[in-house]
Design an enzyme around this catalytic site. Sequence first.
Site, PDB file in Angstrom:
ATOM      1  N   CYS A  32     -14.092   9.414  -8.967  1.00 18.51           N
ATOM      2  CA  CYS A  32     -14.052   9.367 -10.444  1.00 18.51           C
ATOM      3  C   CYS A  32     -12.730   8.803 -10.943  1.00 18.51           C
ATOM      4  O   CYS A  32     -12.679   8.117 -11.973  1.00 18.51           O
ATOM      5  CB  CYS A  32     -14.294  10.761 -11.021  1.00 18.51           C
ATOM      6  SG  CYS A  32     -15.939  11.405 -10.636  1.00 18.51           S
TER       7      CYS A  32
HETATM    8  C1  BEZ Z   1     -15.340  12.147  -6.732  1.00 21.74           C
HETATM    9  O1  BEZ Z   1     -15.200  11.546  -7.805  1.00 21.74           O
HETATM   10  O2  BEZ Z   1     -14.648  11.891  -5.771  1.00 21.74           O
HETATM   11  C2  BEZ Z   1     -16.342  13.260  -6.643  1.00 21.74           C
HETATM   12  C3  BEZ Z   1     -17.357  13.314  -7.570  1.00 21.74           C
HETATM   13  C4  BEZ Z   1     -18.282  14.335  -7.476  1.00 21.74           C
HETATM   14  C5  BEZ Z   1     -18.194  15.285  -6.501  1.00 21.74           C
HETATM   15  C6  BEZ Z   1     -17.166  15.211  -5.576  1.00 21.74           C
HETATM   16  C7  BEZ Z   1     -16.239  14.183  -5.665  1.00 21.74           C
END
Ligand code: BEZ
Length: 236
Positions: A65
């Site tokens: 994200c």
């Molecule tokens: C991430 O953005 O790395 C992420 C998103 C959802 C769950 C776990 C990690």
Amino acid sequence: FSRSILRRGVRFVSFDAAAQPRIRIGSQAPNFKAPTTTGDIDFHQYLGNSWGVLFSHPADFTPVCTTELGAFAQLKPEFDARNVKLIGLSAESVKSHKEWVADIEEVALGGKKFTFPIIGDESKEVAYKYDMVDEEGFKNLQAGQQIFTIRSVFVIDPKKTVRLILTYPASCGRNTSEVLRVVDALQKADSKGVATGVNWVEGDDVIIPPSVSNEAAKEKFGSFNEVKPYLRFTKA
Ligand code: BEZ
């Protein structure tokens, strides 16, 4: 609260979670009021007469994200040029978002300011209302447990109609160029009454919809290339 919501002990305030919301292409984008990193907003007022791209995250300081928010922020001038307002959402507090934004400015923006709002959806009410929660998260949410994945993208037009929905798993980063491309394709379809084929980008030929007769197509577009009676390309 309606009596039925209270009776079932559901924790959401503006709708009954027992009736799972469904948002479809063509749905009116639900309005909501929420705190964001740039102040409290009424979502529809925030969008005003612009298009909107609403995209969501389950938590702050998550690696995938972080890259996505950085990429959307880098592309903000492109979205501005298309009259599109960006807005992120993450299921944590605005205070936490602001600390995360400082990291994003450092790692993706070379110290430049991150300038669009991120909704603080701690209760996950907006995520639920927009049907962003995955199957496992949906079950956990009903039981008041942790949600894993809230990773959707909504393209909303100036009439507040949902025009495109994408939902991603935790492990796969979104493609911001694709979001920009579909905004171009939707705006082209609306302004010219055409369709766009596979991998279309601005400048490529467009498709004349089957509902337009050859006579009408000639009048509207001048010339066109009839590959098959149902597959006609033109410039727009
Ligand atoms: C991430 O953005 O790395 C992420 C998103 C959802 C769950 C776990 C990690």
